[in-house]
Scaffold this motif. Structure first.
Motif, mmCIF file in Angstrom:
data_model
loop_
_atom_site.group_PDB
_atom_site.id
_atom_site.type_symbol
_atom_site.label_atom_id
_atom_site.label_comp_id
_atom_site.label_asym_id
_atom_site.label_seq_id
_atom_site.Cartn_x
_atom_site.Cartn_y
_atom_site.Cartn_z
ATOM 1 N N UNK A 1 0.829 -1.200 0.000
ATOM 2 C CA UNK A 1 0.000 0.000 0.000
ATOM 3 C C UNK A 1 0.869 1.258 0.000
ATOM 4 N N UNK A 2 0.568 2.171 -0.957
ATOM 5 C CA UNK A 2 1.222 3.468 -1.078
ATOM 6 C C UNK A 2 2.671 3.382 -1.572
ATOM 7 N N UNK A 3 2.962 2.303 -2.272
ATOM 8 C CA UNK A 3 4.256 2.174 -2.946
ATOM 9 C C UNK A 3 4.005 1.981 -4.434
ATOM 10 N N UNK A 4 4.588 2.854 -5.250
ATOM 11 C CA UNK A 4 4.461 2.797 -6.697
ATOM 12 C C UNK A 4 5.844 2.544 -7.315
ATOM 13 N N UNK A 5 5.854 2.138 -8.565
ATOM 14 C CA UNK A 5 7.111 1.988 -9.301
ATOM 15 C C UNK A 5 6.897 2.435 -10.734
ATOM 16 N N UNK A 6 7.955 2.950 -11.341
ATOM 17 C CA UNK A 6 7.869 3.472 -12.704
ATOM 18 C C UNK A 6 9.194 3.252 -13.415
ATOM 19 N N UNK A 7 9.134 3.051 -14.735
ATOM 20 C CA UNK A 7 10.348 2.840 -15.510
ATOM 21 C C UNK A 7 10.821 1.399 -15.429
ATOM 22 N N UNK A 8 12.122 1.191 -15.616
ATOM 23 C CA UNK A 8 12.644 -0.172 -15.683
ATOM 24 C C UNK A 8 12.480 -0.929 -14.372
ATOM 25 N N UNK A 9 12.422 -0.233 -13.242
ATOM 26 C CA UNK A 9 12.234 -0.911 -11.960
ATOM 27 C C UNK A 9 10.854 -1.531 -11.836
ATOM 28 N N UNK A 10 9.907 -1.075 -12.623
ATOM 29 C CA UNK A 10 8.539 -1.595 -12.591
ATOM 30 C C UNK A 10 8.363 -2.702 -13.616
ATOM 31 N N UNK A 11 7.445 -3.609 -13.325
ATOM 32 C CA UNK A 11 7.052 -4.622 -14.303
ATOM 33 C C UNK A 11 5.579 -4.413 -14.608
ATOM 34 N N UNK A 12 5.303 -3.729 -15.709
ATOM 35 C CA UNK A 12 3.926 -3.411 -16.098
ATOM 36 C C UNK A 12 3.275 -4.536 -16.888
ATOM 37 N N UNK A 13 4.099 -5.413 -17.467
ATOM 38 C CA UNK A 13 3.594 -6.435 -18.374
ATOM 39 C C UNK A 13 3.700 -6.038 -19.832
ATOM 40 N N UNK A 14 4.184 -4.826 -20.114
ATOM 41 C CA UNK A 14 4.328 -4.389 -21.501
ATOM 42 C C UNK A 14 5.298 -5.284 -22.270
ATOM 43 N N UNK A 15 6.412 -5.632 -21.658
ATOM 44 C CA UNK A 15 7.500 -6.275 -22.390
ATOM 45 C C UNK A 15 7.384 -7.794 -22.473
ATOM 46 N N UNK A 16 6.622 -8.406 -21.576
ATOM 47 C CA UNK A 16 6.523 -9.848 -21.604
ATOM 48 C C UNK A 16 7.875 -10.504 -21.407
ATOM 49 N N UNK A 17 8.181 -11.493 -22.249
ATOM 50 C CA UNK A 17 9.430 -12.237 -22.124
ATOM 51 C C UNK A 17 10.585 -11.587 -22.860
ATOM 52 N N UNK A 18 10.307 -10.535 -23.628
ATOM 53 C CA UNK A 18 11.351 -9.936 -24.445
ATOM 54 C C UNK A 18 10.905 -8.545 -24.880
ATOM 55 N N UNK A 19 11.666 -7.534 -24.528
ATOM 56 C CA UNK A 19 11.281 -6.146 -24.843
ATOM 57 C C UNK A 19 11.461 -5.839 -26.326
ATOM 58 N N UNK A 20 10.445 -5.253 -26.919
ATOM 59 C CA UNK A 20 10.573 -4.725 -28.274
ATOM 60 C C UNK A 20 11.400 -3.455 -28.210
ATOM 61 N N UNK A 21 12.341 -3.320 -29.129
ATOM 62 C CA UNK A 21 13.282 -2.196 -29.110
ATOM 63 C C UNK A 21 12.568 -0.854 -28.978
ATOM 64 N N UNK A 22 13.112 0.003 -28.128
ATOM 65 C CA UNK A 22 12.659 1.387 -27.914
ATOM 66 C C UNK A 22 11.288 1.508 -27.272
ATOM 67 N N UNK A 23 10.752 0.393 -26.762
ATOM 68 C CA UNK A 23 9.505 0.491 -26.000
ATOM 69 C C UNK A 23 9.751 0.964 -24.574
ATOM 70 N N UNK A 24 10.998 0.925 -24.108
ATOM 71 C CA UNK A 24 11.263 1.243 -22.707
ATOM 72 C C UNK A 24 11.118 2.727 -22.398
ATOM 73 N N UNK A 25 11.679 3.592 -23.241
ATOM 74 C CA UNK A 25 11.500 5.029 -23.005
ATOM 75 C C UNK A 25 10.030 5.408 -23.141
ATOM 76 N N UNK A 26 9.359 4.785 -24.095
ATOM 77 C CA UNK A 26 7.920 5.032 -24.260
ATOM 78 C C UNK A 26 7.168 4.651 -22.996
ATOM 79 N N UNK A 27 7.486 3.487 -22.453
ATOM 80 C CA UNK A 27 6.836 3.039 -21.222
ATOM 81 C C UNK A 27 7.077 4.021 -20.084
ATOM 82 N N UNK A 28 8.315 4.484 -19.930
ATOM 83 C CA UNK A 28 8.641 5.381 -18.816
ATOM 84 C C UNK A 28 7.838 6.674 -18.874
ATOM 85 N N UNK A 29 7.750 7.283 -20.064
ATOM 86 C CA UNK A 29 7.065 8.580 -20.142
ATOM 87 C C UNK A 29 5.548 8.421 -20.042
ATOM 88 N N UNK A 30 5.009 7.344 -20.618
ATOM 89 C CA UNK A 30 3.562 7.120 -20.525
ATOM 90 C C UNK A 30 3.172 6.793 -19.088
#
Length: 516
Positions: free
Chosen positions: A354-383
């Motif tokens: 409770x009351x702990x958030x994470x953002x950027x590479x330290x977070x696991x949002x589920x966007x990347x799955x088993x393998x990150x698509x190139x240049x999706x990481x900066x997009x993820x961080x800003x969104x």
């Protein structure tokens, strides 16, 4: 222990001075926030080194659905489709927002962003700034914006060592700076500390990226997800420098190819060839090196003479070691580059604490799955920084007791952990090596030394990798080379990891990870 206790005024504390932390602080304005960074803003952040850009569907032949399809394909069956869809659909708006903050994107004569191509993308959709200096340009603009925002208090040279909880919720941050220990009373913490590359001998990340945010969250009781999935960039400059200079995938996007010492193409016959997904290319290069070959990136024909103007940063560090990419091939090898796993978060960036958030590479949002698509990481961080900021701002402060300081742990030192992870958790893995790594890491993780926090992160990665008895995306087990038919995302808490490691060391039944 003498601790300077700051009662605080309910301000959120953001830990991390890279793009994710800077953007979250800016988007919380005008609410006052405290931004902690253990070094100068951006100095030890992978963000600054990012050569690629932001993946965003801006081309006339592109749309978010195509971007999503490429993301899901690269993620190899483990992406969270709802999180991925939300992020790729919001990407275009965030590029406009970054431009409004002063980011100077590369544009064509008509003023439209120039769009590059990277591996596993079906369209030209990579937005760059300053050629191969996108991360540096973003960090420059965001730091300027932060310094011009009165609501943001920046404290550099201060490292968070523990999160203090009360009744399962965040109550404070125990940190240490130049003047000694500090206890910050806060009920809202955002972890934006980047990745884990510094836990490996060969990495493109700043050596201070050792997963400290993951250790903070794990010790506070948070769930971590997909820890076994570590992306090794296939083309790091093979030389003595650490971190290893990265030769961007965009160079292959413009026609460069991988060859060995005899001039043979390393990716000949591989679907996608030199623009296959990163896990495929990294394994091919790794195996070729293991067979006593050398591997080079050959850019002499394409981009050829345009190399210096198109990739000025890469050209500069190549020339610094005596290589002219327009006339000679660049020696390369895979290096730890990006962690798809991290602190498990929901669509608003909230962790299981409770009351702990994470953002950027330290977070696991589920966007990347088993393998990150190139240049999706900066997009993820800003969104996701916008989503996190909105969630933090919408969380009402409650009355809480003054946090009680615990013993200040030593400054984390991963030196003794790097050989263990480099040997067992590289591009190719075996159950035997993973079991050996767990046995070595367990006593360190249970201790109270400078290596204990890095060992906790390494232990949780090793256990997740041992439990995944298949090969998928960036996780490849030579003893389980096939994909499982019913694979799910993994989820693990520190107490479960320690129990599992103890059971393994006692040669008892080895339990399976919970599914996300």
């Amino acid at each position: 222990m003498n601790v300077d206790v700051h009662a605080g005024d309910g301000r959120p504390v953001i830990i991390g001075g890279g793009i994710a932390g800077l953007m979250t602080a800016l988007r919380l304005a005008p609410e006052p926030v405290l931004l902690l960074s253990k070094s100068a803003l951006g100095a030890e952040a992978s963000s600054t080194l990012a050569q690629g850009g932001l993946a965003v569907s801006l081309g006339v032949d592109d749309n978010p659905a195509l971007h999503l399809a490429d993301t899901l394909a690269a993620g190899d069956g483990l992406c969270d489709i709802h999180a991925a869809s939300s992020i790729v659909h919001a990407a275009a708006t965030e590029v406009e927002a970054l431009a409004g903050l002063g980011v100077r994107f590369d544009r064509d004569q008509g003023g439209r962003p120039q769009l590059g191509l990277e591996a596993a993308h079906s369209r030209h959709r990579i937005v760059h700034a300053a050629g191969d200096g996108t991360g540096r340009e973003l960090v420059r603009a965001l730091i300027a914006a932060v310094h011009n925002t009165p609501s943001i208090t920046v404290v550099t040279g201060m490292e968070a060592r523990r999160l203090i909880t009360h009744d399962g919720a965040i109550a404070g941050v125990l940190a240490e700076g130049a003047k000694g220990p500090v206890l910050l009373a806060t009920q809202r913490v955002v972890i934006a500390t980047g990745g884990i590359g510094g836990l490996f001998r060969d990495t493109t990340n700043p050596l201070g990226c050792i997963g400290q945010g993951l250790a903070l969250a794990a010790r506070a009781g948070a769930d971590l997800a997909d820890m076994e999935f570590i992306q090794f960039h296939p083309t790091a400059l093979d030389g003595p420098a650490r971190p290893m200079p990265l030769v961007s995938e965009a160079v292959r996007g413009e026609g460069a190819i991988l060859i060995d010492e005899a001039g043979r193409r390393v990716l000949e016959g591989v679907p996608g060839a030199d623009l296959a997904t990163r896990d495929v290319v990294a394994r091919a290069v790794w195996k070729h090196l293991a067979e006593d070959h050398k591997v080079y990136l050959d850019a002499r024909q394409r981009p050829g003479r345009d190399f210096a103007s198109r990739f000025p940063a890469i050209h500069a560090f190549c020339r610094s070691v005596g290589i002219d990419p327009a006339n000679g091939p660049i020696p390369i090898r895979p290096a730890a580059h990006y962690h798809m796993g991290g602190i498990a978060v929901d669509g608003d960036g909230r962790s299981s604490v409770n009351r702990l958030w994470a953002c950027g590479e330290a977070a696991c949002t589920g966007l990347h799955g088993a393998n990150r698509l190139a240049s999706n990481s900066l997009t993820e961080a800003v969104v996701c920084s916008r989503q996190v900021a909105q969630s933090v701002a919408g969380t009402v402060r409650q009355s809480a007791r003054q946090p009680v300081a615990t013993t200040m742990p030593p400054r984390p030192d991963p030196a003794s952990i790097r050989p263990i992870l480099s040997r067992a958790l590289g591009v190719l893995r075996t159950g035997e090596d993973l079991g050996s790594a767990i046995a070595s890491l367990l006593p360190i993780a249970q201790g109270h030394t400078a290596a204990s926090d890095p060992a906790i992160v390494g232990l949780m990665i090793a256990i997740a990798a041992l439990q995944r008895e298949e090969s998928r995306g960036a996780h490849f087990r030579t003893d389980f080379p096939q994909k499982a038919t019913n694979a799910q995302r993994s989820r693990l808490r520190l107490d479960e990891a320690l129990d599992t490691a103890r059971a393994l060391s006692s040669e008892t039944t080895f339990p399976h990870a919970r599914s996300a």
